[in-house]
Design a protein around this motif. Sequence first.
Motif, short mmCIF file in Angstrom:
data_model
loop_
_atom_site.label_atom_id
_atom_site.label_comp_id
_atom_site.label_asym_id
_atom_site.label_seq_id
_atom_site.Cartn_x
_atom_site.Cartn_y
_atom_site.Cartn_z
N TYR A 1 0.84 -1.20 0.00
CA TYR A 1 0.00 0.00 0.00
C TYR A 1 0.88 1.25 0.00
O TYR A 1 0.61 2.23 -0.72
CB TYR A 1 -0.91 0.05 1.23
CG TYR A 1 -1.74 -1.18 1.46
CD1 TYR A 1 -2.14 -2.00 0.40
CD2 TYR A 1 -2.14 -1.55 2.76
CE1 TYR A 1 -2.90 -3.13 0.63
CE2 TYR A 1 -2.90 -2.68 2.99
CZ TYR A 1 -3.27 -3.48 1.93
OH TYR A 1 -4.02 -4.60 2.16
N LEU B 1 -9.27 -4.43 5.24
CA LEU B 1 -8.21 -4.05 4.31
C LEU B 1 -7.59 -5.28 3.66
O LEU B 1 -7.30 -5.29 2.45
CB LEU B 1 -7.13 -3.24 5.05
CG LEU B 1 -7.54 -1.86 5.55
CD1 LEU B 1 -6.42 -1.25 6.37
CD2 LEU B 1 -7.91 -0.95 4.39
N GLU B 2 -7.41 -6.34 4.43
CA GLU B 2 -6.85 -7.56 3.88
C GLU B 2 -7.81 -8.20 2.87
O GLU B 2 -7.40 -8.67 1.81
CB GLU B 2 -6.52 -8.54 5.01
CG GLU B 2 -5.95 -9.87 4.57
CD GLU B 2 -4.61 -9.76 3.88
OE1 GLU B 2 -4.17 -10.74 3.26
OE2 GLU B 2 -3.99 -8.66 3.94
N SER C 1 -10.05 -6.59 1.14
CA SER C 1 -10.05 -5.72 -0.03
C SER C 1 -8.83 -5.98 -0.90
O SER C 1 -8.93 -5.99 -2.14
CB SER C 1 -10.08 -4.25 0.42
OG SER C 1 -9.93 -3.37 -0.67
N ARG C 2 -7.68 -6.21 -0.27
CA ARG C 2 -6.46 -6.47 -1.05
C ARG C 2 -6.60 -7.75 -1.86
O ARG C 2 -6.22 -7.80 -3.03
CB ARG C 2 -5.26 -6.58 -0.11
CG ARG C 2 -3.93 -6.84 -0.82
CD ARG C 2 -2.82 -7.04 0.17
NE ARG C 2 -2.99 -8.27 0.91
CZ ARG C 2 -2.56 -9.46 0.48
NH1 ARG C 2 -1.98 -9.58 -0.69
NH2 ARG C 2 -2.73 -10.53 1.23
N ARG D 1 -9.64 -6.91 -4.55
CA ARG D 1 -9.49 -5.83 -5.51
C ARG D 1 -8.04 -5.48 -5.82
O ARG D 1 -7.77 -4.72 -6.75
CB ARG D 1 -10.21 -4.58 -4.99
CG ARG D 1 -11.69 -4.82 -4.64
CD ARG D 1 -12.25 -3.65 -3.86
NE ARG D 1 -12.17 -2.41 -4.60
CZ ARG D 1 -12.14 -1.21 -4.03
NH1 ARG D 1 -12.19 -1.10 -2.72
NH2 ARG D 1 -12.07 -0.13 -4.78
N PRO E 1 -3.83 -4.47 -4.23
CA PRO E 1 -3.23 -3.46 -3.35
C PRO E 1 -3.46 -2.03 -3.80
O PRO E 1 -3.56 -1.12 -2.96
CB PRO E 1 -1.74 -3.82 -3.36
CG PRO E 1 -1.54 -4.64 -4.59
CD PRO E 1 -2.82 -5.36 -4.81
N THR F 1 -6.87 -0.93 -2.61
CA THR F 1 -6.86 -0.78 -1.16
C THR F 1 -6.09 0.46 -0.74
O THR F 1 -6.48 1.16 0.20
CB THR F 1 -6.23 -2.03 -0.52
OG1 THR F 1 -6.89 -3.20 -1.00
CG2 THR F 1 -6.36 -1.98 0.99
N TYR G 1 -8.35 3.32 -1.03
CA TYR G 1 -9.25 3.38 0.13
C TYR G 1 -8.55 4.05 1.30
O TYR G 1 -9.13 4.90 1.99
CB TYR G 1 -9.70 1.97 0.50
CG TYR G 1 -10.57 1.88 1.73
CD1 TYR G 1 -11.95 2.04 1.65
CD2 TYR G 1 -10.00 1.64 2.98
CE1 TYR G 1 -12.74 1.96 2.77
CE2 TYR G 1 -10.79 1.57 4.12
CZ TYR G 1 -12.16 1.71 4.01
OH TYR G 1 -12.95 1.64 5.15
#
Length: 445
Positions: A23, A376-377, A379-380, A383, A385, A388, A391
Amino acid sequence: MESQLEGDDEVVLLAPASPFSQYMSSSVLSFSIIAVLESSVPIEDDDSVILSEIRDVFLPINPRFSSIMVTGKNGEKNWKPVKVNLEDHLQVPIFPVGKPLEFYDDCLSEYLTKISMDPFPETRPLWEIHIFRYPTSNAAGNCIFKLDHSLGDGYSLMGALLSCLQRADNPALPLTIPRREGSGKKQGKNSNAVARAFKAVPRFLSGVVDTVTDFSWSFLKSTLIDDDKTAIHSQEDGVELRPISVTTLAFSLYHLKQIKSSLNVTINDVISGIVTYGTRLYMQESERETCNGECTALVPFNTRAMGGYKSVSEMIKPNAEMPWGNRFTTLHFAIPKLRPPGDGDSSNPLHFIYKVHRMVKRQRSSASVYLTRQFLEFSRKLRGPEATAQYLLRTFKNTSITMTNIIGPVEETILSNHPIKGMYFAISGVPQNLLVTMLSYRAGF
Protein backbone atom coordinates in the motif's frame (compact mmCIF):
# COMPACT_ATOMS: atom_id res chain seq x y z
CA MET A 1 8.22 -17.62 1.96
CA GLU A 2 10.82 -16.59 -0.61
CA SER A 3 10.90 -16.76 -4.39
CA GLN A 4 13.80 -16.84 -6.82
CA LEU A 5 14.65 -14.41 -9.58
CA GLU A 6 17.01 -15.88 -12.17
CA GLY A 7 19.42 -13.57 -13.91
CA ASP A 8 22.19 -14.24 -16.37
CA ASP A 9 24.76 -15.20 -13.76
CA GLU A 10 22.97 -15.36 -10.45
CA VAL A 11 19.85 -16.38 -8.59
CA VAL A 12 18.46 -13.72 -6.24
CA LEU A 13 16.15 -14.64 -3.40
CA LEU A 14 13.15 -12.31 -3.13
CA ALA A 15 11.20 -11.62 0.07
CA PRO A 16 7.47 -10.93 -0.50
CA ALA A 17 6.41 -7.42 0.46
CA SER A 18 3.83 -7.29 3.23
CA PRO A 19 0.34 -5.94 2.38
CA PHE A 20 0.97 -2.57 4.03
CA SER A 21 4.36 -2.26 2.35
CA GLN A 22 2.54 -2.67 -0.96
CA TYR A 23 0.00 0.00 0.00
CA MET A 24 2.78 2.41 1.01
CA SER A 25 4.63 1.90 -2.29
CA SER A 26 1.59 2.23 -4.54
CA SER A 27 0.89 4.90 -7.15
CA VAL A 28 -1.43 6.78 -4.75
CA LEU A 29 0.35 6.48 -1.39
CA SER A 30 3.95 7.36 -0.61
CA PHE A 31 4.68 8.16 3.04
CA SER A 32 8.14 8.94 4.39
CA ILE A 33 9.21 9.13 8.02
CA ILE A 34 11.71 11.87 8.81
CA ALA A 35 13.38 11.39 12.21
CA VAL A 36 15.62 14.15 13.58
CA LEU A 37 18.22 13.51 16.29
CA GLU A 38 19.51 16.73 17.87
CA SER A 39 23.15 16.60 18.98
CA SER A 40 24.37 18.69 21.89
CA VAL A 41 27.89 18.83 20.42
CA PRO A 42 29.05 19.68 16.89
CA ILE A 43 29.10 16.77 14.43
CA GLU A 44 32.64 16.16 13.14
CA ASP A 45 33.49 16.55 9.49
CA ASP A 46 34.85 13.02 9.05
CA ASP A 47 32.29 11.26 6.84
CA SER A 48 34.26 7.99 7.04
CA VAL A 49 33.20 7.54 10.66
CA ILE A 50 29.56 8.02 9.75
CA LEU A 51 29.82 5.67 6.78
CA SER A 52 31.41 3.05 9.01
CA GLU A 53 28.53 3.33 11.47
CA ILE A 54 26.00 2.95 8.66
CA ARG A 55 27.76 -0.12 7.29
CA ASP A 56 28.37 -1.85 10.63
CA VAL A 57 25.30 -0.82 12.64
CA PHE A 58 22.46 0.44 10.47
CA LEU A 59 22.54 -1.86 7.42
CA PRO A 60 22.57 -5.14 9.40
CA ILE A 61 19.41 -4.14 11.29
CA ASN A 62 17.05 -5.45 8.62
CA PRO A 63 17.40 -6.88 5.09
CA ARG A 64 14.97 -4.25 3.77
CA PHE A 65 17.66 -1.60 4.28
CA SER A 66 19.70 -3.27 1.55
CA SER A 67 16.81 -4.15 -0.78
CA ILE A 68 14.65 -2.45 -3.37
CA MET A 69 10.99 -3.00 -4.18
CA VAL A 70 10.41 -4.86 -7.46
CA THR A 71 7.20 -5.89 -9.23
CA GLY A 72 6.82 -9.41 -10.57
CA LYS A 73 5.14 -10.62 -13.75
CA ASN A 74 1.80 -11.06 -11.99
CA GLY A 75 1.95 -7.67 -10.29
CA GLU A 76 3.18 -9.00 -6.94
CA LYS A 77 5.75 -6.89 -5.11
CA ASN A 78 8.89 -8.25 -3.51
CA TRP A 79 12.03 -7.06 -1.75
CA LYS A 80 15.10 -7.69 -3.91
CA PRO A 81 18.56 -7.56 -2.25
CA VAL A 82 21.01 -5.20 -3.94
CA LYS A 83 24.52 -3.95 -3.37
CA VAL A 84 24.40 -0.71 -1.36
CA ASN A 85 26.65 2.22 -2.22
CA LEU A 86 26.75 4.01 1.13
CA GLU A 87 27.87 7.33 -0.36
CA ASP A 88 24.58 7.51 -2.29
CA HIS A 89 22.61 7.43 0.96
CA LEU A 90 24.62 9.98 2.97
CA GLN A 91 23.94 13.64 2.20
CA VAL A 92 25.59 16.66 3.82
CA PRO A 93 24.12 20.05 2.84
CA ILE A 94 26.41 23.08 2.55
CA PHE A 95 25.42 26.53 3.78
CA PRO A 96 27.36 29.77 4.45
CA VAL A 97 29.37 29.76 7.68
CA GLY A 98 29.43 32.32 10.46
CA LYS A 99 25.72 33.19 10.30
CA PRO A 100 23.43 33.71 13.35
CA LEU A 101 21.45 30.82 14.79
CA GLU A 102 18.20 32.17 13.36
CA PHE A 103 19.67 31.84 9.87
CA TYR A 104 20.45 28.16 10.39
CA ASP A 105 17.02 27.62 11.97
CA ASP A 106 15.52 28.73 8.66
CA CYS A 107 18.03 26.63 6.71
CA LEU A 108 17.10 23.51 8.67
CA SER A 109 13.38 24.16 8.23
CA GLU A 110 13.77 24.69 4.49
CA TYR A 111 15.99 21.62 4.21
CA LEU A 112 13.45 19.41 5.98
CA THR A 113 10.82 20.73 3.60
CA LYS A 114 13.03 19.96 0.60
CA ILE A 115 13.92 16.39 1.52
CA SER A 116 10.30 15.65 2.45
CA MET A 117 9.29 16.34 -1.14
CA ASP A 118 12.20 14.61 -2.88
CA PRO A 119 11.18 11.12 -4.05
CA PHE A 120 13.41 8.12 -3.39
CA PRO A 121 15.18 6.74 -6.47
CA GLU A 122 13.68 3.37 -7.35
CA THR A 123 17.11 1.92 -8.10
CA ARG A 124 18.41 1.97 -4.51
CA PRO A 125 17.11 1.13 -1.00
CA LEU A 126 14.48 3.49 0.38
CA TRP A 127 16.39 5.38 3.07
CA GLU A 128 18.74 8.34 3.44
CA ILE A 129 20.79 9.91 6.21
CA HIS A 130 21.39 13.67 6.21
CA ILE A 131 23.97 15.42 8.41
CA PHE A 132 23.15 19.05 9.20
CA ARG A 133 26.41 20.26 10.79
CA TYR A 134 25.36 23.84 11.52
CA PRO A 135 24.27 25.05 14.99
CA THR A 136 20.63 25.97 15.50
CA SER A 137 18.70 27.38 18.43
CA ASN A 138 18.01 23.84 19.67
CA ALA A 139 21.14 21.87 18.85
CA ALA A 140 24.81 22.01 17.82
CA GLY A 141 24.04 19.70 14.90
CA ASN A 142 21.30 17.43 13.55
CA CYS A 143 21.30 13.89 12.19
CA ILE A 144 18.28 13.29 9.96
CA PHE A 145 16.99 9.86 8.97
CA LYS A 146 14.57 9.71 6.05
CA LEU A 147 12.89 6.30 5.68
CA ASP A 148 10.15 5.19 3.35
CA HIS A 149 7.11 3.94 5.28
CA SER A 150 7.09 0.74 3.24
CA LEU A 151 10.20 -0.32 5.21
CA GLY A 152 8.10 -0.61 8.36
CA ASP A 153 5.76 1.21 10.73
CA GLY A 154 6.80 3.69 13.38
CA TYR A 155 7.29 0.95 15.97
CA SER A 156 9.66 -1.02 13.72
CA LEU A 157 11.59 2.00 12.46
CA MET A 158 11.93 3.47 15.93
CA GLY A 159 13.39 0.13 16.96
CA ALA A 160 15.88 0.48 14.10
CA LEU A 161 16.90 3.97 15.21
CA LEU A 162 17.19 2.90 18.83
CA SER A 163 19.51 0.11 17.69
CA CYS A 164 21.89 2.84 16.51
CA LEU A 165 21.82 4.60 19.89
CA GLN A 166 23.53 3.76 23.16
CA ARG A 167 22.94 4.71 26.77
CA ALA A 168 25.00 7.74 27.73
CA ASP A 169 25.60 6.49 31.28
CA ASN A 170 26.66 2.96 30.26
CA PRO A 171 26.80 2.06 26.53
CA ALA A 172 27.07 -1.64 27.44
CA LEU A 173 23.54 -1.68 28.90
CA PRO A 174 20.39 -1.83 26.74
CA LEU A 175 18.05 1.11 26.46
CA THR A 176 14.95 1.07 28.63
CA ILE A 177 11.59 1.59 26.94
CA PRO A 178 8.66 1.97 29.39
CA ARG A 179 5.67 -0.32 29.11
CA ARG A 180 2.36 1.05 27.98
CA GLU A 181 0.06 1.76 30.90
CA GLY A 182 -3.70 1.74 31.00
CA SER A 183 -6.03 3.80 33.15
CA GLY A 184 -8.57 2.84 35.70
CA LYS A 185 -8.44 0.55 38.68
CA LYS A 186 -7.97 -3.17 38.25
CA GLN A 187 -10.19 -5.62 40.02
CA GLY A 188 -8.66 -7.64 42.79
CA LYS A 189 -8.16 -11.36 42.53
CA ASN A 190 -10.78 -11.99 45.20
CA SER A 191 -13.57 -10.09 43.47
CA ASN A 192 -16.87 -11.92 43.48
CA ALA A 193 -16.94 -14.27 40.45
CA VAL A 194 -20.73 -14.10 40.14
CA ALA A 195 -20.69 -10.31 40.16
CA ARG A 196 -18.00 -10.30 37.49
CA ALA A 197 -20.04 -12.71 35.37
CA PHE A 198 -23.13 -10.50 35.59
CA LYS A 199 -21.05 -7.48 34.59
CA ALA A 200 -19.42 -9.35 31.70
CA VAL A 201 -22.72 -9.95 29.86
CA PRO A 202 -23.72 -6.29 29.41
CA ARG A 203 -20.08 -5.42 28.61
CA PHE A 204 -20.08 -8.05 25.86
CA LEU A 205 -23.36 -6.80 24.40
CA SER A 206 -22.16 -3.22 24.64
CA GLY A 207 -18.93 -4.21 22.91
CA VAL A 208 -20.86 -5.79 20.03
CA VAL A 209 -22.95 -2.66 19.55
CA ASP A 210 -19.87 -0.41 19.79
CA THR A 211 -18.00 -2.57 17.29
CA VAL A 212 -20.79 -2.36 14.71
CA THR A 213 -21.25 1.37 15.28
CA ASP A 214 -17.56 2.26 15.20
CA PHE A 215 -16.71 0.09 12.21
CA SER A 216 -19.70 1.42 10.23
CA TRP A 217 -18.74 5.01 11.01
CA SER A 218 -15.08 4.42 10.07
CA PHE A 219 -16.14 2.82 6.81
CA LEU A 220 -18.41 5.76 5.96
CA LYS A 221 -15.64 8.22 6.86
CA SER A 222 -13.31 6.40 4.49
CA THR A 223 -15.73 6.37 1.60
CA LEU A 224 -18.53 8.95 1.68
CA ILE A 225 -18.36 11.41 4.58
CA ASP A 226 -15.79 14.19 4.49
CA ASP A 227 -15.01 16.55 7.36
CA ASP A 228 -16.27 20.13 7.15
CA LYS A 229 -14.08 22.69 5.43
CA THR A 230 -12.24 24.50 8.22
CA ALA A 231 -8.95 26.22 8.98
CA ILE A 232 -7.29 22.79 9.34
CA HIS A 233 -9.09 20.94 6.54
CA SER A 234 -9.06 22.49 3.07
CA GLN A 235 -10.95 19.64 1.31
CA GLU A 236 -8.57 20.17 -1.61
CA ASP A 237 -6.88 17.50 -3.70
CA GLY A 238 -3.11 17.12 -3.84
CA VAL A 239 -2.38 18.27 -0.29
CA GLU A 240 0.14 15.41 0.02
CA LEU A 241 2.20 16.95 -2.80
CA ARG A 242 2.64 20.32 -1.13
CA PRO A 243 5.61 21.43 1.03
CA ILE A 244 5.43 20.68 4.73
CA SER A 245 6.43 22.91 7.64
CA VAL A 246 7.82 21.23 10.77
CA THR A 247 7.26 22.88 14.16
CA THR A 248 8.38 21.36 17.46
CA LEU A 249 7.19 21.91 21.01
CA ALA A 250 8.39 20.22 24.20
CA PHE A 251 6.13 19.19 27.09
CA SER A 252 7.22 18.10 30.55
CA LEU A 253 6.50 14.39 30.95
CA TYR A 254 6.46 14.92 34.70
CA HIS A 255 3.59 17.39 34.40
CA LEU A 256 1.74 15.13 31.97
CA LYS A 257 2.01 12.25 34.43
CA GLN A 258 0.64 14.48 37.20
CA ILE A 259 -2.43 15.26 35.08
CA LYS A 260 -2.77 11.57 34.17
CA SER A 261 -2.76 10.49 37.81
CA SER A 262 -5.14 13.24 38.91
CA LEU A 263 -7.70 12.48 36.19
CA ASN A 264 -7.22 8.68 36.16
CA VAL A 265 -6.67 8.61 32.39
CA THR A 266 -3.74 7.67 30.14
CA ILE A 267 -0.82 9.79 28.97
CA ASN A 268 -2.20 9.51 25.44
CA ASP A 269 -5.54 10.87 26.66
CA VAL A 270 -3.81 13.88 28.21
CA ILE A 271 -1.73 14.62 25.12
CA SER A 272 -4.66 14.08 22.74
CA GLY A 273 -6.83 16.34 24.88
CA ILE A 274 -4.19 19.07 24.85
CA VAL A 275 -3.68 18.76 21.08
CA THR A 276 -7.38 18.81 20.20
CA TYR A 277 -8.05 21.67 22.63
CA GLY A 278 -5.21 23.72 21.15
CA THR A 279 -6.41 22.90 17.65
CA ARG A 280 -9.91 24.16 18.37
CA LEU A 281 -8.50 27.38 19.86
CA TYR A 282 -6.39 27.88 16.73
CA MET A 283 -9.46 27.29 14.57
CA GLN A 284 -11.39 29.80 16.66
CA GLU A 285 -8.73 32.46 16.14
CA SER A 286 -8.40 31.70 12.41
CA GLU A 287 -12.03 31.27 11.35
CA ARG A 288 -14.54 31.79 14.12
CA GLU A 289 -17.42 30.82 11.82
CA THR A 290 -16.03 27.30 11.27
CA CYS A 291 -14.17 26.73 14.54
CA ASN A 292 -16.74 24.15 15.69
CA GLY A 293 -17.06 22.41 12.34
CA GLU A 294 -17.19 18.63 12.21
CA CYS A 295 -13.59 17.45 12.50
CA THR A 296 -12.25 13.92 12.85
CA ALA A 297 -8.89 12.76 14.13
CA LEU A 298 -7.25 9.65 12.72
CA VAL A 299 -5.04 7.61 15.03
CA PRO A 300 -2.84 4.80 13.66
CA PHE A 301 -3.39 1.86 16.02
CA ASN A 302 -0.69 -0.78 16.39
CA THR A 303 -2.19 -4.27 16.27
CA ARG A 304 0.77 -5.98 17.91
CA ALA A 305 0.37 -7.32 21.43
CA MET A 306 1.97 -4.23 22.91
CA GLY A 307 3.16 -5.73 26.18
CA GLY A 308 6.39 -3.82 25.97
CA TYR A 309 9.19 -2.82 23.62
CA LYS A 310 11.00 -5.57 21.73
CA SER A 311 14.45 -5.15 20.21
CA VAL A 312 14.97 -5.39 16.47
CA SER A 313 16.73 -8.73 16.88
CA GLU A 314 13.57 -10.08 18.53
CA MET A 315 11.26 -8.54 15.92
CA ILE A 316 12.99 -10.21 12.98
CA LYS A 317 12.94 -13.72 14.46
CA PRO A 318 10.62 -16.29 12.79
CA ASN A 319 7.16 -16.31 14.42
CA ALA A 320 8.11 -13.31 16.55
CA GLU A 321 5.51 -12.05 19.02
CA MET A 322 5.94 -8.49 17.70
CA PRO A 323 7.31 -8.94 14.17
CA TRP A 324 8.91 -6.29 12.00
CA GLY A 325 6.80 -4.57 9.37
CA ASN A 326 3.71 -2.39 9.00
CA ARG A 327 1.21 -3.82 11.44
CA PHE A 328 -1.28 -1.09 12.17
CA THR A 329 -4.82 -0.08 11.47
CA THR A 330 -6.67 3.20 11.98
CA LEU A 331 -9.00 4.53 14.64
CA HIS A 332 -11.35 7.50 14.10
CA PHE A 333 -12.63 9.82 16.79
CA ALA A 334 -14.51 13.09 16.55
CA ILE A 335 -12.59 16.11 17.84
CA PRO A 336 -14.52 17.64 20.78
CA LYS A 337 -16.04 21.07 20.19
CA LEU A 338 -15.66 24.26 22.15
CA ARG A 339 -18.66 24.81 24.39
CA PRO A 340 -20.73 27.90 23.64
CA PRO A 341 -20.59 30.80 26.12
CA GLY A 342 -22.88 30.17 29.07
CA ASP A 343 -22.60 26.37 28.76
CA GLY A 344 -19.91 25.83 31.33
CA ASP A 345 -16.35 26.95 30.74
CA SER A 346 -15.80 26.97 26.98
CA SER A 347 -12.02 27.13 27.50
CA ASN A 348 -11.75 24.25 29.99
CA PRO A 349 -9.15 21.77 28.62
CA LEU A 350 -10.35 19.07 31.05
CA HIS A 351 -13.51 18.79 28.96
CA PHE A 352 -11.36 17.77 25.99
CA ILE A 353 -9.27 15.27 27.96
CA TYR A 354 -12.31 13.51 29.41
CA LYS A 355 -14.09 13.54 26.05
CA VAL A 356 -11.11 12.03 24.25
CA HIS A 357 -10.65 9.49 27.03
CA ARG A 358 -14.22 8.23 26.73
CA MET A 359 -14.19 8.04 22.94
CA VAL A 360 -10.81 6.34 22.58
CA LYS A 361 -11.45 3.93 25.45
CA ARG A 362 -14.73 2.84 23.90
CA GLN A 363 -13.23 2.33 20.47
CA ARG A 364 -10.18 0.50 21.78
CA SER A 365 -12.41 -1.83 23.81
CA SER A 366 -14.43 -2.65 20.70
CA ALA A 367 -13.19 -4.81 17.85
CA SER A 368 -13.61 -2.14 15.19
CA VAL A 369 -9.86 -1.53 14.74
CA TYR A 370 -9.29 -5.24 14.11
CA LEU A 371 -12.28 -5.43 11.75
CA THR A 372 -10.79 -2.53 9.83
CA ARG A 373 -7.54 -4.41 9.39
CA GLN A 374 -9.38 -7.54 8.27
CA PHE A 375 -11.41 -5.45 5.83
CA LEU A 376 -8.21 -4.05 4.31
CA GLU A 377 -6.85 -7.56 3.88
CA PHE A 378 -10.11 -8.72 2.29
CA SER A 379 -10.05 -5.72 -0.03
CA ARG A 380 -6.46 -6.47 -1.05
CA LYS A 381 -7.28 -10.05 -1.95
CA LEU A 382 -10.47 -9.08 -3.79
CA ARG A 383 -9.49 -5.83 -5.51
CA GLY A 384 -5.70 -5.70 -5.25
CA PRO A 385 -3.23 -3.46 -3.35
CA GLU A 386 -3.75 -0.40 -5.58
CA ALA A 387 -7.50 -0.26 -4.86
CA THR A 388 -6.86 -0.78 -1.16
CA ALA A 389 -4.28 2.00 -1.17
CA GLN A 390 -6.91 4.24 -2.77
CA TYR A 391 -9.25 3.38 0.13
CA LEU A 392 -6.51 4.32 2.62
CA LEU A 393 -5.91 7.57 0.75
CA ARG A 394 -9.57 8.53 1.22
CA THR A 395 -9.36 7.47 4.86
CA PHE A 396 -6.72 10.12 5.46
CA LYS A 397 -8.15 12.68 3.05
CA ASN A 398 -11.62 12.70 4.65
CA THR A 399 -10.23 13.48 8.12
CA SER A 400 -8.74 16.68 9.47
CA ILE A 401 -5.76 15.55 11.54
CA THR A 402 -3.63 12.49 12.21
CA MET A 403 -2.11 12.00 15.64
CA THR A 404 0.58 9.38 16.16
CA ASN A 405 2.99 8.77 19.01
CA ILE A 406 5.99 6.58 19.78
CA ILE A 407 7.43 5.71 23.17
CA GLY A 408 11.11 6.63 23.30
CA PRO A 409 13.95 5.67 25.65
CA VAL A 410 14.04 6.61 29.32
CA GLU A 411 17.79 7.16 29.46
CA GLU A 412 19.85 9.87 27.82
CA THR A 413 21.41 8.50 24.65
CA ILE A 414 24.42 8.97 22.41
CA LEU A 415 24.84 8.41 18.67
CA SER A 416 28.43 7.60 17.68
CA ASN A 417 29.68 9.43 20.81
CA HIS A 418 27.40 12.41 20.15
CA PRO A 419 25.05 13.15 23.07
CA ILE A 420 21.45 13.39 21.84
CA LYS A 421 19.60 16.23 23.55
CA GLY A 422 16.33 15.82 21.69
CA MET A 423 14.55 13.84 18.99
CA TYR A 424 11.38 14.21 16.97
CA PHE A 425 9.85 12.88 13.78
CA ALA A 426 7.51 13.97 11.00
CA ILE A 427 5.68 12.15 8.22
CA SER A 428 5.50 13.48 4.66
CA GLY A 429 3.14 12.51 1.88
CA VAL A 430 0.01 12.42 4.07
CA PRO A 431 -3.04 13.99 2.34
CA GLN A 432 -3.88 16.20 5.32
CA ASN A 433 -3.21 19.81 6.26
CA LEU A 434 -2.28 18.97 9.85
CA LEU A 435 -0.39 16.05 11.36
CA VAL A 436 0.82 15.78 14.96
CA THR A 437 3.56 13.37 16.01
CA MET A 438 4.71 12.73 19.57
CA LEU A 439 7.85 11.10 20.94
CA SER A 440 8.85 10.74 24.59
CA TYR A 441 12.52 11.18 25.48
CA ARG A 442 14.51 12.29 28.50
CA ALA A 443 16.62 15.15 27.21
CA GLY A 444 19.06 15.95 29.99
CA PHE A 445 22.03 17.40 28.16
